[in-house]
Design a protein around this motif. Structure first.
Motif, mmCIF file in Angstrom:
data_model
loop_
_atom_site.group_PDB
_atom_site.id
_atom_site.type_symbol
_atom_site.label_atom_id
_atom_site.label_comp_id
_atom_site.label_asym_id
_atom_site.label_seq_id
_atom_site.Cartn_x
_atom_site.Cartn_y
_atom_site.Cartn_z
ATOM 1 N N ALA A 68 0.836 -1.204 0.000
ATOM 2 C CA ALA A 68 0.000 0.000 0.000
ATOM 3 C C ALA A 68 0.876 1.261 0.000
ATOM 4 O O ALA A 68 0.606 2.208 -0.753
ATOM 5 N N VAL A 69 1.906 1.267 0.826
ATOM 6 C CA VAL A 69 2.788 2.445 0.880
ATOM 7 C C VAL A 69 3.518 2.620 -0.454
ATOM 8 O O VAL A 69 3.645 3.743 -0.948
ATOM 9 N N ASN A 70 3.967 1.519 -1.041
ATOM 10 C CA ASN A 70 4.628 1.607 -2.346
ATOM 11 C C ASN A 70 3.697 2.175 -3.404
ATOM 12 O O ASN A 70 4.107 2.982 -4.241
ATOM 13 N N LEU A 71 2.431 1.785 -3.376
ATOM 14 C CA LEU A 71 1.459 2.329 -4.332
ATOM 15 C C LEU A 71 1.254 3.823 -4.132
ATOM 16 O O LEU A 71 1.239 4.588 -5.093
ATOM 17 N N VAL A 72 1.115 4.211 -2.880
ATOM 18 C CA VAL A 72 0.860 5.623 -2.575
ATOM 19 C C VAL A 72 2.076 6.480 -2.898
ATOM 20 O O VAL A 72 1.947 7.598 -3.418
ATOM 21 N N THR A 73 3.265 5.969 -2.615
ATOM 22 C CA THR A 73 4.484 6.759 -2.823
ATOM 23 C C THR A 73 5.116 6.516 -4.189
ATOM 24 O O THR A 73 6.162 7.077 -4.500
ATOM 25 N N ASN A 74 4.473 5.645 -4.988
ATOM 26 C CA ASN A 74 4.968 5.333 -6.338
ATOM 27 C C ASN A 74 6.385 4.785 -6.326
ATOM 28 O O ASN A 74 7.226 5.174 -7.141
#
Length: 109
Positions: free
Chosen positions: A101-107
């Motif tokens: 989820a964090v990787n998706l949000v922070t690209n």
């Protein structure tokens, strides 16, 4: 806003998970746990780890045993209980979900 405070809070949030992960394969005493955390660049002091180990033990996630040492007083070795192993498995799943989820949000990958 103080960046060092934010970084410390992030480390604190994953400290229990890291300790349980360190103990997943074999029992260790507190100095070994601290060494593993320091090797991973997790800035932790002894005054933080002992209360946390006690809290994890009281929660039924850890047990301990005393073992004689050839170079000093007996050592308290900590290990995961069966409940601790199940708890760690659930944390692994949660960590994977959170990281994704964090990787998706922070690209990031």
């Amino acid at each position: 806003m103080n960046i060092e405070n934010t970084k410390a809070q992030m480390r604190k949030g994953v400290l229990e998970y890291c300790i349980l992960s360190i103990l997943k394969d074999e029992d260790k005493y507190a100095s070994e746990i601290l060494g593993a955390l320091k090797d991973a660049k997790m800035l932790v002091v002894e005054g933080t780890i002992y209360p946390l180990l006690t809290r994890l033990k009281n929660a039924g996630l850890l047990n301990y045993r005393w073992e004689e040492s050839t170079s000093g007083p007996p050592r308290k070795y900590y290990g995961l209980t069966e409940t601790g192993q199940l708890f760690l498995k659930e944390l692994n799943n949660t960590w994977d979900e959170l990281r994704n989820a964090v990787n998706l949000v922070t690209n990031t990958k």
